[in-house]
Motif scaffolding. Structure first.
Motif, PDB file in Angstrom:
ATOM      1  N   THR A  64     -37.896  28.905 -24.764  1.00  0.00           N
ATOM      2  CA  THR A  64     -36.968  28.000 -24.456  1.00  0.00           C
ATOM      3  C   THR A  64     -36.984  28.334 -22.745  1.00  0.00           C
ATOM      4  O   THR A  64     -36.677  27.382 -21.958  1.00  0.00           O
ATOM      5  CB  THR A  64     -35.461  28.763 -24.801  1.00  0.00           C
ATOM      6  OG1 THR A  64     -35.634  28.804 -26.216  1.00  0.00           O
ATOM      7  CG2 THR A  64     -34.441  27.993 -24.190  1.00  0.00           C
ATOM      8  N   GLU A  65     -37.325  29.448 -22.574  1.00  0.00           N
ATOM      9  CA  GLU A  65     -37.367  29.817 -20.956  1.00  0.00           C
ATOM     10  C   GLU A  65     -38.736  29.011 -20.068  1.00  0.00           C
ATOM     11  O   GLU A  65     -38.492  28.476 -19.398  1.00  0.00           O
ATOM     12  CB  GLU A  65     -37.868  31.226 -20.698  1.00  0.00           C
ATOM     13  CG  GLU A  65     -36.567  32.360 -21.045  1.00  0.00           C
ATOM     14  CD  GLU A  65     -35.446  32.142 -20.334  1.00  0.00           C
ATOM     15  OE1 GLU A  65     -35.309  31.699 -19.291  1.00  0.00           O
ATOM     16  OE2 GLU A  65     -34.285  32.294 -20.986  1.00  0.00           O
ATOM     17  N   GLY A  71     -37.408  36.378 -21.729  1.00  0.00           N
ATOM     18  CA  GLY A  71     -36.924  36.130 -23.137  1.00  0.00           C
ATOM     19  C   GLY A  71     -36.621  37.496 -23.878  1.00  0.00           C
ATOM     20  O   GLY A  71     -35.739  37.419 -24.669  1.00  0.00           O
ATOM     21  N   LEU A 115     -38.923  32.650 -29.636  1.00  0.00           N
ATOM     22  CA  LEU A 115     -37.985  31.599 -29.670  1.00  0.00           C
ATOM     23  C   LEU A 115     -37.289  31.446 -28.249  1.00  0.00           C
ATOM     24  O   LEU A 115     -37.366  30.278 -27.522  1.00  0.00           O
ATOM     25  CB  LEU A 115     -36.877  31.691 -30.605  1.00  0.00           C
ATOM     26  CG  LEU A 115     -35.996  30.483 -31.216  1.00  0.00           C
ATOM     27  CD1 LEU A 115     -36.953  29.330 -31.529  1.00  0.00           C
ATOM     28  CD2 LEU A 115     -34.954  30.872 -32.037  1.00  0.00           C
ATOM     29  N   ARG A 116     -36.884  32.358 -27.713  1.00  0.00           N
ATOM     30  CA  ARG A 116     -36.346  32.770 -26.402  1.00  0.00           C
ATOM     31  C   ARG A 116     -37.382  32.462 -25.389  1.00  0.00           C
ATOM     32  O   ARG A 116     -37.102  31.913 -24.208  1.00  0.00           O
ATOM     33  CB  ARG A 116     -35.689  34.047 -25.908  1.00  0.00           C
ATOM     34  CG  ARG A 116     -34.821  34.208 -24.977  1.00  0.00           C
ATOM     35  CD  ARG A 116     -33.458  33.352 -25.090  1.00  0.00           C
ATOM     36  NE  ARG A 116     -32.935  33.105 -23.574  1.00  0.00           N
ATOM     37  CZ  ARG A 116     -31.723  33.157 -23.562  1.00  0.00           C
ATOM     38  NH1 ARG A 116     -30.826  32.744 -24.607  1.00  0.00           N
ATOM     39  NH2 ARG A 116     -31.210  32.750 -22.240  1.00  0.00           N
ATOM     40  N   THR A 148     -33.326  39.260 -23.047  1.00  0.00           N
ATOM     41  CA  THR A 148     -32.059  38.751 -23.537  1.00  0.00           C
ATOM     42  C   THR A 148     -32.097  39.514 -25.015  1.00  0.00           C
ATOM     43  O   THR A 148     -30.844  39.917 -25.459  1.00  0.00           O
ATOM     44  CB  THR A 148     -31.966  37.459 -23.903  1.00  0.00           C
ATOM     45  OG1 THR A 148     -33.218  37.006 -24.558  1.00  0.00           O
ATOM     46  CG2 THR A 148     -31.998  36.684 -22.399  1.00  0.00           C
ATOM     47  N   VAL A 149     -33.198  39.374 -25.737  1.00  0.00           N
ATOM     48  CA  VAL A 149     -33.112  40.199 -27.147  1.00  0.00           C
ATOM     49  C   VAL A 149     -32.831  41.734 -27.001  1.00  0.00           C
ATOM     50  O   VAL A 149     -32.154  42.117 -28.034  1.00  0.00           O
ATOM     51  CB  VAL A 149     -34.485  39.611 -27.889  1.00  0.00           C
ATOM     52  CG1 VAL A 149     -34.533  40.239 -29.265  1.00  0.00           C
ATOM     53  CG2 VAL A 149     -34.578  38.310 -27.986  1.00  0.00           C
ATOM     54  N   LEU A 151     -37.226  39.954 -37.027  1.00  0.00           N
ATOM     55  CA  LEU A 151     -36.181  39.165 -36.472  1.00  0.00           C
ATOM     56  C   LEU A 151     -36.442  39.227 -34.972  1.00  0.00           C
ATOM     57  O   LEU A 151     -36.211  38.331 -34.339  1.00  0.00           O
ATOM     58  CB  LEU A 151     -34.776  39.696 -36.861  1.00  0.00           C
ATOM     59  CG  LEU A 151     -33.549  39.203 -36.739  1.00  0.00           C
ATOM     60  CD1 LEU A 151     -33.494  37.578 -36.866  1.00  0.00           C
ATOM     61  CD2 LEU A 151     -32.233  40.014 -37.031  1.00  0.00           C
ATOM     62  N   LEU A 206     -29.403  42.080 -26.577  1.00  0.00           N
ATOM     63  CA  LEU A 206     -28.514  41.871 -27.771  1.00  0.00           C
ATOM     64  C   LEU A 206     -28.834  43.072 -28.921  1.00  0.00           C
ATOM     65  O   LEU A 206     -27.695  43.605 -29.336  1.00  0.00           O
ATOM     66  CB  LEU A 206     -29.244  40.577 -28.496  1.00  0.00           C
ATOM     67  CG  LEU A 206     -28.437  40.359 -29.798  1.00  0.00           C
ATOM     68  CD1 LEU A 206     -27.089  39.448 -29.577  1.00  0.00           C
ATOM     69  CD2 LEU A 206     -29.458  39.247 -30.528  1.00  0.00           C
ATOM     70  N   LEU A 244     -39.391  26.190 -21.494  1.00  0.00           N
ATOM     71  CA  LEU A 244     -39.120  24.571 -21.487  1.00  0.00           C
ATOM     72  C   LEU A 244     -38.232  24.417 -20.051  1.00  0.00           C
ATOM     73  O   LEU A 244     -38.405  23.707 -19.463  1.00  0.00           O
ATOM     74  CB  LEU A 244     -38.230  24.524 -22.905  1.00  0.00           C
ATOM     75  CG  LEU A 244     -37.792  22.969 -23.085  1.00  0.00           C
ATOM     76  CD1 LEU A 244     -39.077  22.291 -23.482  1.00  0.00           C
ATOM     77  CD2 LEU A 244     -37.066  22.863 -24.386  1.00  0.00           C
ATOM     78  N   GLY A 245     -37.334  25.516 -19.942  1.00  0.00           N
ATOM     79  CA  GLY A 245     -36.486  25.544 -18.609  1.00  0.00           C
ATOM     80  C   GLY A 245     -37.445  25.434 -17.388  1.00  0.00           C
ATOM     81  O   GLY A 245     -37.189  24.449 -16.572  1.00  0.00           O
ATOM     82  N   TRP A 276     -39.131  37.060 -33.721  1.00  0.00           N
ATOM     83  CA  TRP A 276     -38.762  35.567 -33.764  1.00  0.00           C
ATOM     84  C   TRP A 276     -38.164  35.119 -32.610  1.00  0.00           C
ATOM     85  O   TRP A 276     -38.220  34.168 -32.174  1.00  0.00           O
ATOM     86  CB  TRP A 276     -38.155  35.328 -35.274  1.00  0.00           C
ATOM     87  CG  TRP A 276     -37.764  34.071 -35.444  1.00  0.00           C
ATOM     88  CD1 TRP A 276     -38.576  32.962 -35.338  1.00  0.00           C
ATOM     89  CD2 TRP A 276     -36.648  33.522 -35.984  1.00  0.00           C
ATOM     90  NE1 TRP A 276     -37.965  31.611 -35.590  1.00  0.00           N
ATOM     91  CE2 TRP A 276     -36.770  32.286 -36.196  1.00  0.00           C
ATOM     92  CE3 TRP A 276     -35.130  34.291 -36.366  1.00  0.00           C
ATOM     93  CZ2 TRP A 276     -35.551  31.452 -36.392  1.00  0.00           C
ATOM     94  CZ3 TRP A 276     -34.395  33.466 -36.811  1.00  0.00           C
ATOM     95  CH2 TRP A 276     -34.461  32.056 -36.939  1.00  0.00           C
ATOM     96  N   LEU A 277     -36.822  36.072 -32.522  1.00  0.00           N
ATOM     97  CA  LEU A 277     -36.157  35.736 -31.456  1.00  0.00           C
ATOM     98  C   LEU A 277     -36.836  35.765 -29.889  1.00  0.00           C
ATOM     99  O   LEU A 277     -36.410  34.954 -29.111  1.00  0.00           O
ATOM    100  CB  LEU A 277     -34.763  36.908 -31.431  1.00  0.00           C
ATOM    101  CG  LEU A 277     -33.815  36.429 -32.646  1.00  0.00           C
ATOM    102  CD1 LEU A 277     -32.549  37.710 -32.512  1.00  0.00           C
ATOM    103  CD2 LEU A 277     -33.065  35.141 -32.339  1.00  0.00           C
TER     104      LEU A 277
END
Lengths: 236, 59
Positions: A216-217, A85, A212-213, A88-89, A205, A92, A219-220, A208-209
């Motif tokens: 999500t990981e 997670g 969130l990420r 990726t941030v 920011l 970015l 959840l995967g 938070w990202l």
């Protein structure tokens, strides 16, 4: 429930409004409140995105480093989700730092890109962690061996971060020397205040990202576990 | 001056557009994963023989 867990449980209540307010303050500060720089002109306002993006990049890859160490130490796949997670941030924000730096560089240096130590080592960091994400994308998220190999790669890749930080001191580069991270910051107070607000907003920011990420990981990972459960039940 | 403002606008545009696209992609991924998790949980409940919870019942 201890205090840390209570604070963590509040992340979706507290972080979005705080981030929104911070980003709004950053925009107003950067575009309206900050004074126009005399030599570079308005393009210098890119500093309020470029510098905080670079700081957020260090933050995100710092989280990748710590989470990767925890993967090797604790053998817990939740840390692998956090590492992926944050990576990726980090990629970015590295992209943002590179692109805004290029757009700032063209009118001030006359070129978008120069193969100097700071720019090149930052591009290397971007490529190192893009490769990390590609490798993780083609491997099974619940594969513990892949997670351990990736953790070792991420830890080695993090060695580029101190190199980036020190590059402007160790080598002669087109990129300026630090003007804020020193005992006597070389910025007027009004610019320093806006830069501080921008850094805080971008850190919120990025945090938070990352959260969130990471969720999500996780959840995967949960989805893969459920698929395995359903297959076992239906075969039985 | 105009060119200078063009670079400033491009820098801010890249940042906000990039962030917006990233959030859109992330939202789509979360929605897809959540739907899949819900679907598999229902299948597990069916495989256990309890069946899916009746509509309107508390989850």
């Amino acid at each position: 429930m201890n205090l840390a867990r209570r604070v963590y449980a509040l992340r979706w209540v507290a972080l979005p409004p705080l981030t929104g307010a911070g980003v709004l303050a950053m925009l107003v500060g950067a575009v309206v409140a900050a004074p126009r720089e005399l030599v570079e002109g308005d393009v210098q306002r890119l500093m309020y995105i470029h510098v905080p993006s670079a700081q957020a990049m260090y933050l995100a890859f710092g989280v990748v480093f710590v989470a990767s160490v925890m993967v090797l130490w604790k053998r817990d796949m939740r840390w692998d989700a956090a590492a992926r997670g944050a990576a990726t941030v980090g990629v970015l924000f590295t992209g943002f730092a590179l692109v805004t730096g290029m757009l700032w560089g063209k009118p001030t240096w006359g070129v978008y890109w120069q193969w100097d130590a700071r720019l090149t080592s930052t591009l290397v960091l971007f490529l190192v962690y893009t490769a990390y994400l590609l490798a993780r994308a083609v491997s099974d998220p619940s594969d513990e061996q892949a997670a351990r190999y990736s953790a070792v790669y991420a830890i080695v890749g993090f060695l580029d971060v101190p190199l980036i930080v020190m590059s402007v001191r160790w080598w002669r580069t087109l990129h300026p020397q630090p003007i804020v991270a020193r005992l006597d910051p070389q910025l007027p107070d009004s610019m320093l205040a806006v830069l501080g607000i921008s850094t805080l907003a971008i850190f919120l920011l990025a945090a938070w990202l990352i959260l969130l990420r990471t969720d999500t990981e996780r959840l995967g990972q949960r989805l893969l576990g459920l698929r395995a459960d359903v297959d076992r039940r239906e075969e039985a | 001056m105009d060119g200078e403002l063009g670079y400033l606008f491009a820098g801010f545009a890249v940042f906000w557009a990039g962030l917006f696209v990233y959030l859109l992609l992330l939202q789509a991924r979360i929605r897809h994963l959540t739907r899949e998790v819900d679907r598999l949980e229902e299948r597990l409940a069916e495989a256990d023989g309890s069946g899916p919870p009746p509509a309107g019942s508390p989850r």
